[in-house]
Design an enzyme around this catalytic site. Structure first.
Site, mmCIF file in Angstrom:
data_model
loop_
_atom_site.group_PDB
_atom_site.id
_atom_site.type_symbol
_atom_site.label_atom_id
_atom_site.label_comp_id
_atom_site.label_asym_id
_atom_site.label_seq_id
_atom_site.Cartn_x
_atom_site.Cartn_y
_atom_site.Cartn_z
ATOM 1 C CE LYS A 119 -2.748 4.409 7.607
ATOM 2 N NZ LYS A 119 -4.121 4.807 7.848
ATOM 3 C CD GLU A 135 -12.031 5.522 4.322
ATOM 4 O OE1 GLU A 135 -11.595 4.525 4.844
ATOM 5 O OE2 GLU A 135 -11.686 6.194 3.536
ATOM 6 N NE ARG A 152 -2.742 0.630 3.490
ATOM 7 C CZ ARG A 152 -3.670 0.638 4.485
ATOM 8 N NH1 ARG A 152 -4.587 -0.100 4.278
ATOM 9 N NH2 ARG A 152 -3.022 0.722 5.780
HETATM 10 N N1 PMP Z 1 -9.969 3.949 6.341
HETATM 11 C C1 PMP Z 1 -8.746 4.930 6.759
HETATM 12 C C2 PMP Z 1 -9.171 6.400 6.388
HETATM 13 C C3 PMP Z 1 -7.992 4.791 7.727
HETATM 14 O O1 PMP Z 1 -7.066 5.646 7.788
HETATM 15 C C4 PMP Z 1 -7.532 3.450 8.058
HETATM 16 C C5 PMP Z 1 -6.488 3.017 8.785
HETATM 17 N N2 PMP Z 1 -5.287 2.426 7.846
HETATM 18 C C6 PMP Z 1 -8.664 2.428 7.511
HETATM 19 C C7 PMP Z 1 -9.677 2.706 6.696
HETATM 20 C C8 PMP Z 1 -8.314 0.954 7.753
HETATM 21 O O2 PMP Z 1 -7.220 0.156 6.988
HETATM 22 P P1 PMP Z 1 -6.530 -0.874 7.837
HETATM 23 O O3 PMP Z 1 -7.407 -2.013 7.839
HETATM 24 O O4 PMP Z 1 -5.257 -1.192 6.681
HETATM 25 O O5 PMP Z 1 -5.856 -0.330 9.295
#
Ligand code: PMP
Length: 278
Positions: A162, A198, A60
């Site tokens: 991210k 989200e 990622r």
């Molecule tokens: N959405 C956002 C905006 C995030 O910052 C995160 C945290 N990384 C997630 C979803 C969840 O991703 P992950 O399961 O990889 O932590």
């Protein structure tokens, strides 16, 4: 570890936690050229240390680096750095069930750049901190607030990676919701203001009958690593899982809602407030 444009990262080194020196003209300070990741190390019953899919965080970060015009560490370098950080901080990893060591890799533009162009130098660094539950609710259900004023990401933006630039703009939405007693915010798409995206740091799922649905990642939602694990596990145990557009009305009518993320793991949602409706 540092590297300049069009170079690969050299091997880094472990050092004590401390401040980082930056040029005032660093790309990250002026134009937000930066990415972060988050993963966790857990202690198993037999004392061994486990990492949660760090190779996925590495991939990622590479995709994010491409989007943000940055050099990126290789998957191997990323995973090695995360492993070394976990081992060096082994004594801070809580016993099973008592929390974990949160590991935070950062890739930032540290070279000086006055005009708006990619930084001439990048730094990859990793730090860690022991953590307990992400939400003060612990394992109690979350109360989420649907914000249709602030959006986390727009089409064509950097919401799918991210990037550090995705987070400061929602601090206001988060602090407003928390000030009113909510655990977190659910964001809607910025075009129709109707489809669920989200929460601030986690993905959203709904259950209706025997079908589990989650918003499709169309460049405005972060493709969570926990999200992918939950989709795979749910399919393995016989659920139908759909990745598609989910309207807020549909979310309000769901049998069950939960959120997923490295920080929260899987958290159940007790209530959702939208337009005065709960
Ligand atoms: N959405 C956002 C905006 C995030 O910052 C995160 C945290 N990384 C997630 C979803 C969840 O991703 P992950 O399961 O990889 O932590």
């Amino acid at each position: 570890a540092k590297c300049t444009q069009n170079e690969t990262f050299q091997q880094g080194r472990l050092s004590d936690y401390g401040n980082v020196e930056l040029s005032p003209a660093a790309g990250v300070l002026n134009y937000g050229q930066g990415l972060f990741e988050g993963t966790k190390a857990f202690r198993g019953e037999d004392g061994r240390i486990f990492l949660f899919r760090p190779d996925q965080n590495a991939i990622r970060m590479q995709i994010g680096a491409e989007r943000m015009c940055m050099q990126s560490p290789s998957v191997q370098q990323f995973v090695d750095a995360v492993k070394q950080t976990a081992i060096a901080n082994k004594r801070w990893i809580p016993p099973p069930g008592k929390g974990s060591l949160y590991i935070r890799p950062l890739l930032i533009g540290t070279g000086p750049i006055l005009g708006l162009s990619p930084s001439p130098e990048y730094t990859f660094l990793v730090y860690a901190s022991p953590v307990g539950n992400y939400f003060k609710e612990g394992v109690a259900p979350l109360n989420l607030y649907v914000d249709d004023q602030f959006h986390r990401a727009t089409r064509g933006g950097a919401g799918g990676v991210k990037s550090i630039t995705n987070y400061a703009p929602v601090l206001k939405a988060i602090s407003r919701a928390k000030g009113e007693g909510f655990s977190d915010v659910i964001y809607l798409d910025s075009v129709h203001k109707k489809y669920v995206e989200e929460a601030s740091s986690c993905n959203i799922f709904l259950v209706k009958g025997n079908v589990i649905s989650t918003p499709a990642t169309v460049g405005t939602i972060l493709e969570g690593i926990t999200r992918k694990s939950i989709i795979d596990i749910a399919r393995d145990i016989g659920y139908k899982v759909e990745e598609r557009s989910v309207s807020i009305d549909e979310l309000m009518e769901a049998d069950e809602v939960f959120t997923t993320g490295t920080a929260v793991s899987v958290a159940t949602v007790g209530s959702i407030t939208y337009n005065g409706r709960r």
